[in-house]
Design a protein around this motif. Structure first.
Motif, PDB file in Angstrom:
ATOM      1  N   LYS A  25       0.837  -1.204   0.000  1.00 57.70           N
ATOM      2  CA  LYS A  25       0.000   0.000   0.000  1.00 57.70           C
ATOM      3  C   LYS A  25       0.866   1.245   0.000  1.00 57.70           C
ATOM      4  CE  LYS A  25      -0.625   0.780   4.949  1.00 57.70           C
ATOM      5  NZ  LYS A  25      -1.558   1.095   6.002  1.00 57.70           N
ATOM      6  N   ASP A  26       0.321   2.320  -0.565  1.00 58.31           N
ATOM      7  CA  ASP A  26       0.989   3.613  -0.501  1.00 58.31           C
ATOM      8  C   ASP A  26       0.908   4.126   0.933  1.00 58.31           C
ATOM      9  OD1 ASP A  26       1.754   3.930  -3.212  1.00 58.31           O
ATOM     10  OD2 ASP A  26      -0.300   4.476  -3.732  1.00 58.31           O
ATOM     11  N   LEU A  27       1.942   4.816   1.367  1.00 57.20           N
ATOM     12  CA  LEU A  27       1.957   5.378   2.718  1.00 57.20           C
ATOM     13  C   LEU A  27       1.683   6.874   2.661  1.00 57.20           C
ATOM     14  CD1 LEU A  27       5.050   3.526   4.199  1.00 57.20           C
ATOM     15  CD2 LEU A  27       2.637   3.067   4.653  1.00 57.20           C
ATOM     16  N   GLU A  28       0.950   7.350   3.625  1.00 57.82           N
ATOM     17  CA  GLU A  28       0.669   8.781   3.729  1.00 57.82           C
ATOM     18  C   GLU A  28       1.838   9.469   4.414  1.00 57.82           C
ATOM     19  OE1 GLU A  28      -3.118   9.864   5.313  1.00 57.82           O
ATOM     20  OE2 GLU A  28      -4.108   8.176   4.328  1.00 57.82           O
ATOM     21  N   PHE A  29       2.199  10.619   3.888  1.00 58.42           N
ATOM     22  CA  PHE A  29       3.287  11.406   4.464  1.00 58.42           C
ATOM     23  C   PHE A  29       3.033  12.872   4.175  1.00 58.42           C
ATOM     24  CE2 PHE A  29       4.564  10.310   0.168  1.00 58.42           C
ATOM     25  CZ  PHE A  29       5.005  11.515  -0.344  1.00 58.42           C
ATOM     26  N   THR A  30       3.749  13.704   4.897  1.00 52.94           N
ATOM     27  CA  THR A  30       3.723  15.142   4.683  1.00 52.94           C
ATOM     28  C   THR A  30       5.146  15.590   4.412  1.00 52.94           C
ATOM     29  OG1 THR A  30       1.906  15.359   6.267  1.00 52.94           O
ATOM     30  CG2 THR A  30       3.106  17.367   5.725  1.00 52.94           C
ATOM     31  N   VAL A  31       5.333  16.422   3.409  1.00 52.43           N
ATOM     32  CA  VAL A  31       6.645  17.012   3.153  1.00 52.43           C
ATOM     33  C   VAL A  31       6.744  18.249   4.039  1.00 52.43           C
ATOM     34  CG1 VAL A  31       8.142  18.111   1.440  1.00 52.43           C
ATOM     35  CG2 VAL A  31       6.734  16.136   0.793  1.00 52.43           C
ATOM     36  N   ILE A  32       7.805  18.298   4.853  1.00 56.59           N
ATOM     37  CA  ILE A  32       7.964  19.420   5.775  1.00 56.59           C
ATOM     38  C   ILE A  32       9.282  20.148   5.524  1.00 56.59           C
ATOM     39  CG2 ILE A  32       6.506  18.349   7.525  1.00 56.59           C
ATOM     40  CD1 ILE A  32       9.064  17.637   9.077  1.00 56.59           C
ATOM     41  N   ARG A  33       9.374  21.334   6.095  1.00 58.94           N
ATOM     42  CA  ARG A  33      10.584  22.160   5.980  1.00 58.94           C
ATOM     43  C   ARG A  33      11.555  21.806   7.100  1.00 58.94           C
ATOM     44  NH1 ARG A  33       8.366  27.934   6.523  1.00 58.94           N
ATOM     45  NH2 ARG A  33       7.442  26.846   8.266  1.00 58.94           N
ATOM     46  N   ILE A  34      12.815  22.112   6.889  1.00 61.64           N
ATOM     47  CA  ILE A  34      13.842  21.827   7.896  1.00 61.64           C
ATOM     48  C   ILE A  34      13.537  22.560   9.211  1.00 61.64           C
ATOM     49  CG2 ILE A  34      15.446  23.640   7.175  1.00 61.64           C
ATOM     50  CD1 ILE A  34      17.724  21.556   7.735  1.00 61.64           C
ATOM     51  N   GLN A  35      12.893  23.704   9.134  1.00 61.77           N
ATOM     52  CA  GLN A  35      12.547  24.456  10.340  1.00 61.77           C
ATOM     53  C   GLN A  35      11.534  23.714  11.212  1.00 61.77           C
ATOM     54  OE1 GLN A  35      12.508  25.508   7.187  1.00 61.77           O
ATOM     55  NE2 GLN A  35      13.023  27.661   7.009  1.00 61.77           N
ATOM     56  N   ASP A  36      10.817  22.751  10.631  1.00 61.00           N
ATOM     57  CA  ASP A  36       9.752  22.058  11.352  1.00 61.00           C
ATOM     58  C   ASP A  36      10.150  20.689  11.896  1.00 61.00           C
ATOM     59  OD1 ASP A  36       8.064  24.217  10.787  1.00 61.00           O
ATOM     60  OD2 ASP A  36       7.502  23.343   8.851  1.00 61.00           O
ATOM     61  N   VAL A  37      11.432  20.352  11.871  1.00 60.60           N
ATOM     62  CA  VAL A  37      11.882  19.061  12.388  1.00 60.60           C
ATOM     63  C   VAL A  37      12.381  19.230  13.824  1.00 60.60           C
ATOM     64  CG1 VAL A  37      12.513  18.224  10.087  1.00 60.60           C
ATOM     65  CG2 VAL A  37      14.258  19.246  11.542  1.00 60.60           C
ATOM     66  N   PRO A  38      12.442  18.131  14.574  1.00 56.51           N
ATOM     67  CA  PRO A  38      13.011  18.211  15.931  1.00 56.51           C
ATOM     68  C   PRO A  38      14.448  18.737  15.900  1.00 56.51           C
ATOM     69  CG  PRO A  38      11.906  16.095  15.604  1.00 56.51           C
ATOM     70  CD  PRO A  38      11.941  16.784  14.269  1.00 56.51           C
ATOM     71  N   ALA A  39      14.849  19.399  16.968  1.00 57.75           N
ATOM     72  CA  ALA A  39      16.167  20.049  17.031  1.00 57.75           C
ATOM     73  C   ALA A  39      17.319  19.081  16.772  1.00 57.75           C
ATOM     74  CB  ALA A  39      16.350  20.732  18.383  1.00 57.75           C
ATOM     75  N   SER A  40      17.260  17.882  17.326  1.00 60.63           N
ATOM     76  CA  SER A  40      18.374  16.941  17.143  1.00 60.63           C
ATOM     77  C   SER A  40      18.484  16.485  15.688  1.00 60.63           C
ATOM     78  CB  SER A  40      18.247  15.741  18.073  1.00 60.63           C
ATOM     79  OG  SER A  40      17.015  15.088  17.877  1.00 60.63           O
ATOM     80  N   LEU A  41      17.361  16.346  14.996  1.00 55.14           N
ATOM     81  CA  LEU A  41      17.398  16.009  13.573  1.00 55.14           C
ATOM     82  C   LEU A  41      17.929  17.190  12.767  1.00 55.14           C
ATOM     83  CD1 LEU A  41      16.890  14.292  11.091  1.00 55.14           C
ATOM     84  CD2 LEU A  41      14.464  14.930  11.211  1.00 55.14           C
ATOM     85  N   LYS A  42      17.507  18.376  13.120  1.00 58.15           N
ATOM     86  CA  LYS A  42      17.967  19.578  12.417  1.00 58.15           C
ATOM     87  C   LYS A  42      19.494  19.686  12.473  1.00 58.15           C
ATOM     88  CE  LYS A  42      16.906  24.460  12.031  1.00 58.15           C
ATOM     89  NZ  LYS A  42      16.104  25.563  12.552  1.00 58.15           N
ATOM     90  N   GLU A  43      20.082  19.374  13.625  1.00 60.43           N
ATOM     91  CA  GLU A  43      21.544  19.399  13.761  1.00 60.43           C
ATOM     92  C   GLU A  43      22.200  18.403  12.806  1.00 60.43           C
ATOM     93  OE1 GLU A  43      22.756  18.743  17.806  1.00 60.43           O
ATOM     94  OE2 GLU A  43      21.399  20.288  18.561  1.00 60.43           O
ATOM     95  N   GLN A  44      21.645  17.194  12.719  1.00 58.73           N
ATOM     96  CA  GLN A  44      22.194  16.175  11.816  1.00 58.73           C
ATOM     97  C   GLN A  44      22.115  16.637  10.364  1.00 58.73           C
ATOM     98  OE1 GLN A  44      20.969  12.042  12.402  1.00 58.73           O
ATOM     99  NE2 GLN A  44      20.182  12.634  14.415  1.00 58.73           N
ATOM    100  N   LEU A  45      20.992  17.251   9.998  1.00 57.31           N
ATOM    101  CA  LEU A  45      20.804  17.702   8.620  1.00 57.31           C
ATOM    102  C   LEU A  45      21.782  18.823   8.273  1.00 57.31           C
ATOM    103  CD1 LEU A  45      16.914  17.598   8.367  1.00 57.31           C
ATOM    104  CD2 LEU A  45      18.580  15.869   7.660  1.00 57.31           C
ATOM    105  N   GLU A  46      22.023  19.712   9.210  1.00 58.27           N
ATOM    106  CA  GLU A  46      22.992  20.792   8.977  1.00 58.27           C
ATOM    107  C   GLU A  46      24.392  20.217   8.760  1.00 58.27           C
ATOM    108  OE1 GLU A  46      22.744  24.064   8.464  1.00 58.27           O
ATOM    109  OE2 GLU A  46      20.553  23.936   8.595  1.00 58.27           O
ATOM    110  N   GLU A  47      24.733  19.160   9.503  1.00 60.65           N
ATOM    111  CA  GLU A  47      26.048  18.538   9.365  1.00 60.65           C
ATOM    112  C   GLU A  47      26.195  17.802   8.035  1.00 60.65           C
ATOM    113  OE1 GLU A  47      26.640  15.957  12.713  1.00 60.65           O
ATOM    114  OE2 GLU A  47      26.528  17.609  14.154  1.00 60.65           O
TER     115      GLU A  47
END
Length: 129
Positions: A25-47
């Motif tokens: 089955k297809d999965l439902e998801f939302t595309v979000i901005r980097i500003q809307d992710v948890p802080a610890s994930l945001k740090e990983q993405l910046e790195e």
């Protein structure tokens, strides 16, 4: 006779092996901005943003699936999410990086295209295709 038995056993095992990539089955998801992710994930993405990367992150509520395409010389890039579906034992995600259109005015500064999918928390491993 022994060679025939061996050959038949190879054929039988070949029939039993399954990839498990059949779409359930297809999965439902939302595309979000980097500003809307948890802080610890945001740090990983910046790195990681300057390199080509594939990453998953989960908290107690959501699963985040991130596909980054590394540093690009200009702006004007976008990412298409072609598929995000549940297979027998995994989540399959396929994306495509689309470059600027011919003649399109783009920023001459480097960009870091990435797409962040947010979905309900799931335990299956994610496979990027």
């Amino acid at each position: 006779m022994m060679a025939v038995a061996f050959g038949v056993s190879l054929l039988l095992t070949g029939c039993v092996v399954r990839q498990g990539a059949e779409k359930q089955k297809d999965l439902e998801f939302t595309v979000i901005r980097i500003q809307d992710v948890p802080a610890s994930l945001k740090e990983q993405l910046e790195e990681k943003k300057e390199e080509d990367f594939k990453l998953t992150y989960s908290d107690n509520e959501y699963l985040y699936i991130v596909r980054g395409y590394g540093i690009q010389e200009t702006g004007g890039y976008c990412i298409s999410v072609n598929e995000c579906y549940l297979a027998e034992n995994k989540i399959c995600v396929r994306t495509t990086l689309n470059g600027p259109q011919a003649g399109e005015k783009v920023e001459k500064t480097p960009s870091y295209p990435m797409v962040i999918l947010k979905m309900e928390l799931r335990s299956e491993p994610v496979v990027f295709e």
